[in-house]
Design a protein around this motif. Structure first.
Motif, PDB file in Angstrom:
ATOM      1  N   SER A 213       1.014  -1.229   0.119  1.00  0.00           N
ATOM      2  CA  SER A 213      -0.116  -0.054  -0.026  1.00  0.00           C
ATOM      3  C   SER A 213       0.912   1.350  -0.218  1.00  0.00           C
ATOM      4  CB  SER A 213      -1.018  -0.224   1.196  1.00  0.00           C
ATOM      5  OG  SER A 213      -1.710  -1.181   1.200  1.00  0.00           O
TER       6      SER A 213
ATOM      7  N   LEU B 110      -0.725   4.760   1.002  1.00  0.00           N
ATOM      8  CA  LEU B 110      -0.766   4.889   2.287  1.00  0.00           C
ATOM      9  C   LEU B 110       0.161   5.604   2.862  1.00  0.00           C
ATOM     10  CD1 LEU B 110      -2.955   4.588   4.702  1.00  0.00           C
ATOM     11  CD2 LEU B 110      -2.113   2.440   5.066  1.00  0.00           C
TER      12      LEU B 110
ATOM     13  N   VAL C  43      -6.324   0.234   5.777  1.00  0.00           N
ATOM     14  CA  VAL C  43      -6.454  -0.615   4.365  1.00  0.00           C
ATOM     15  C   VAL C  43      -7.739  -1.421   4.173  1.00  0.00           C
ATOM     16  CG1 VAL C  43      -5.533  -2.448   2.962  1.00  0.00           C
ATOM     17  CG2 VAL C  43      -4.136  -0.660   4.192  1.00  0.00           C
TER      18      VAL C  43
ATOM     19  N   ASN D 263      -6.417   4.356  -0.617  1.00  0.00           N
ATOM     20  CA  ASN D 263      -5.350   4.414   0.467  1.00  0.00           C
ATOM     21  C   ASN D 263      -4.735   5.682   0.568  1.00  0.00           C
ATOM     22  OD1 ASN D 263      -5.559   1.671   1.045  1.00  0.00           O
ATOM     23  ND2 ASN D 263      -4.278   1.299  -0.454  1.00  0.00           N
TER      24      ASN D 263
END
Length: 317
Positions: A63, A66, A197, A207
């Protein structure tokens, strides 16, 4: 379960960061390491440690959005929320040396970071450049450290600066405090990333948005709590230095270390909007600092309102 994970992460991250900073400062006193060196390294890195662990964990978990959102969002939160909210209660005092050293340093690092973002990818060479800038900043800060950093150090350590106070600290206990802090940060990062997530997946949002909002605010909690306590105690001269140092560590250290491990792509959304919000808030904060060497309640209100508008624009209010 998702909200429990997020809440657990938001609690464990600032608690762990505080334990690491507190224990590291005490350990440095036992080992007779210069307070100035610790002030610009341990305290600065310690308050940014939640961002480091969360970003690396997010990148390794697949991710990267993120991770990038966390870095950018944390700096926006620091500049607008962490400075603006305490300034509503007590004007934030600005040390002239903070403007010339930390303020200019943050402007320089932000310009480099924006350039990397526009390139589209934070790769190994970009990470090395950021980490080199961080090392340069730490070297300058160590040589030009001020008394305010020493006081900031003492406030984080919550220990006496006299010799009798130092003798009361136990080496093994201090090591256990540091280890407990790292354990709390690791557990908090895992909880926060996993919950964030999953929340993004269920809500159908990116994200990046979760990183810019929930995760960014959560990892900025150590700076916010420190700033609010400083405002309550009318010691706001500590607030700005901590935020500026933390912002430099976020852009150069957190992004640099994460990019060194896993290349971080910048999404079109962040390149089009959020990175420019980051640049604008950094310039605005610098202008407020430069104007009359204090951030007034009115200016604090402007910063805080700006953050509310920014969050509102992200969630579509």
């Amino acid at each position: 379960m998702i909200f429990f994970l997020i809440l657990a992460g938001l609690i464990l991250l600032p608690a762990g960061g505080e334990l690491v900073v507190r224990g590291s400062v005490r350990l440095s006193r036992m080992l007779n390491i210069s307070p100035l060196v610790v002030g610009v390294t341990v305290v600065g890195f310690g308050t940014s440690l939640p961002e480091v662990v969360v970003s690396i964990n997010a990148a390794l978990s697949g991710s990267p959005g993120l991770a990038v959102g966390n870095v950018v969002g944390s700096n926006i939160a620091n500049s607008l929320l962490v400075i603006g909210l305490p300034a509503l209660f007590a004007p934030v005092i600005v040390d002239t040396r903070a403007v010339l050293r930390d303020g200019v340093g943050l402007l320089g690092v932000t310009i480099v970071f924006v350039g990397i973002c526009l390139h589209g990818l934070l790769n190994t060479w970009s990470a090395i450049i950021l980490l080199a800038l961080l090392c340069f900043y730490v070297a300058i800060a160590t040589r030009t450290g001020s008394g305010s950093e020493t006081r900031s150090l003492a406030s984080h350590a919550n220990v006496q600066t006299d010799e009798s106070g130092q003798k009361k600290q136990h080496f093994i206990k201090t090591l256990l405090i540091i280890l407990a802090g790292f354990a709390a940060i690791a557990a908090g990062a895992e909880c926060l990333v996993s919950g964030a997530v999953e929340l993004a997946r269920r809500l159908g949002v990116s994200n990046e948005i979760i990183g810019l909002t929930i995760v960014a605010i959560g990892t900025s909690l150590p700076e916010l709590v420190t700033a609010l306590v400083a405002a309550y105690r009318r010691q706001t001269d500590l607030t700005l230095g901590n935020v500026l140092g933390s912002n430099i560590f976020n852009l150069a250290g957190v992004a640099g270390v994460t990019g060194l491990i896993v290349p971080l792509p910048f999404s079109d959304e962040i390149a089009r909007y959020d990175i420019w919000v980051l640049a604008a808030t950094t310039v605005l904060l610098f202008l407020f600092m430069w104007s009359h060497y204090r951030i007034s309640r009115v200016e604090g209100g402007i910063l805080f309102a700006g953050y509310c508008l920014y969050i509102g624009s992200l969630i579509g209010l």
